[in-house]
Design an enzyme around this catalytic site. Sequence first.
Site, mmCIF file in Angstrom:
data_model
loop_
_atom_site.group_PDB
_atom_site.id
_atom_site.type_symbol
_atom_site.label_atom_id
_atom_site.label_comp_id
_atom_site.label_asym_id
_atom_site.label_seq_id
_atom_site.Cartn_x
_atom_site.Cartn_y
_atom_site.Cartn_z
ATOM 1 N N SER A 140 2.243 -7.211 15.009
ATOM 2 C CA SER A 140 1.548 -6.844 13.786
ATOM 3 C C SER A 140 1.023 -5.418 13.946
ATOM 4 O O SER A 140 1.735 -4.552 14.439
ATOM 5 C CB SER A 140 0.431 -7.857 13.507
ATOM 6 O OG SER A 140 -0.230 -7.562 12.317
ATOM 7 N N TYR A 154 1.897 -0.425 3.908
ATOM 8 C CA TYR A 154 2.101 -0.837 5.303
ATOM 9 C C TYR A 154 1.126 -1.969 5.649
ATOM 10 O O TYR A 154 1.518 -2.987 6.224
ATOM 11 C CB TYR A 154 1.898 0.357 6.226
ATOM 12 C CG TYR A 154 2.117 0.054 7.695
ATOM 13 C CD1 TYR A 154 3.375 -0.307 8.173
ATOM 14 C CD2 TYR A 154 1.059 0.133 8.605
ATOM 15 C CE1 TYR A 154 3.574 -0.589 9.517
ATOM 16 C CE2 TYR A 154 1.252 -0.134 9.947
ATOM 17 C CZ TYR A 154 2.509 -0.497 10.397
ATOM 18 O OH TYR A 154 2.704 -0.780 11.744
ATOM 19 N N LYS A 158 1.807 -6.018 6.707
ATOM 20 C CA LYS A 158 1.272 -6.653 7.910
ATOM 21 C C LYS A 158 0.300 -7.793 7.569
ATOM 22 O O LYS A 158 0.260 -8.801 8.279
ATOM 23 C CB LYS A 158 0.584 -5.602 8.800
ATOM 24 C CG LYS A 158 1.550 -4.567 9.383
ATOM 25 C CD LYS A 158 2.626 -5.217 10.252
ATOM 26 C CE LYS A 158 3.487 -4.170 10.952
ATOM 27 N NZ LYS A 158 4.520 -4.787 11.819
#
Length: 286
Positions: A140, A154, A158
């Site tokens: 992660s 982004y 995650k």
Amino acid sequence: MRTPATGSSRTWFITGASRGLGRAFAVAALERGDQVVAAARTMRAQDFDGRYGDRLLTLTLDVTDRAAVFAAVDAAIQRFGRLDIVVNNAGTMSSGMVEEFTETEARAQLDVNLFGAMWVCQAVLPHLRARRSGHIVQISSIAALGGFPSTGMYSASKFALEGMSEALAMEIAPFGVKLTMVQPGGYWTDLYSSMTMTSPMEEYASLRAELERQWAEGSIDSEPRLAAEALLTLVDSDDPPLRLLLGSMVYDLAFDISRRRMRTWAAWEQVSRAAEHAVPAPGTTG
């Protein structure tokens, strides 16, 4: 904590293994005598030297191609007969303000970081469940702890990866399969140099300038080797955690974000509790 006995080598399947953290993970596993399937979208002969012999299988793989992922896992099983540790490391980073993202750019970020890992999990799980063992490691990010300006998509990828993974961990536990989400801080990889950028909007020029000023002050990243050493400790554990922070900066940030959230929840406790009062289902009597 345990260390594998001599001769009890394990087989790894690592995505994004041609460079950065993925390559460091692959080399660390090979150096301890394990077998490794190193998969990457761009796999070059020079990414690994020839001294690992038949303990290394390199595969060219685009994790966004679900059929190709299943074929790669089948090739790994055909070569080594089993998988023990699966590391979903393949990932990309797109930088830009949320308003700047096109639909294509936003979907591309999720295709790799979320769906790529999901396809790998779906492909390996029949093999791991059949053996009632195995460890899936989802790489992660610090970005899963919170959203930050210019990393919104982004972080979204995650956050989504961790939401999926937390549920998956509970689903596969009865089969003896473990899952850990690893949240690294900064490492000297090409993640930042290879990231894509949105077309900047003038409205965010001052914020972007402030971010560039902060980045210019610098952050000292670490060698990928240290992350690889932590990963070996993780997979050697009889009781691995659901999440593992890597680095002092990300460790401190995780606690800071958690404390701030708890203070906010506590400040709004009265409103939160007042929003709930159980009543019978509409249309029922009594």
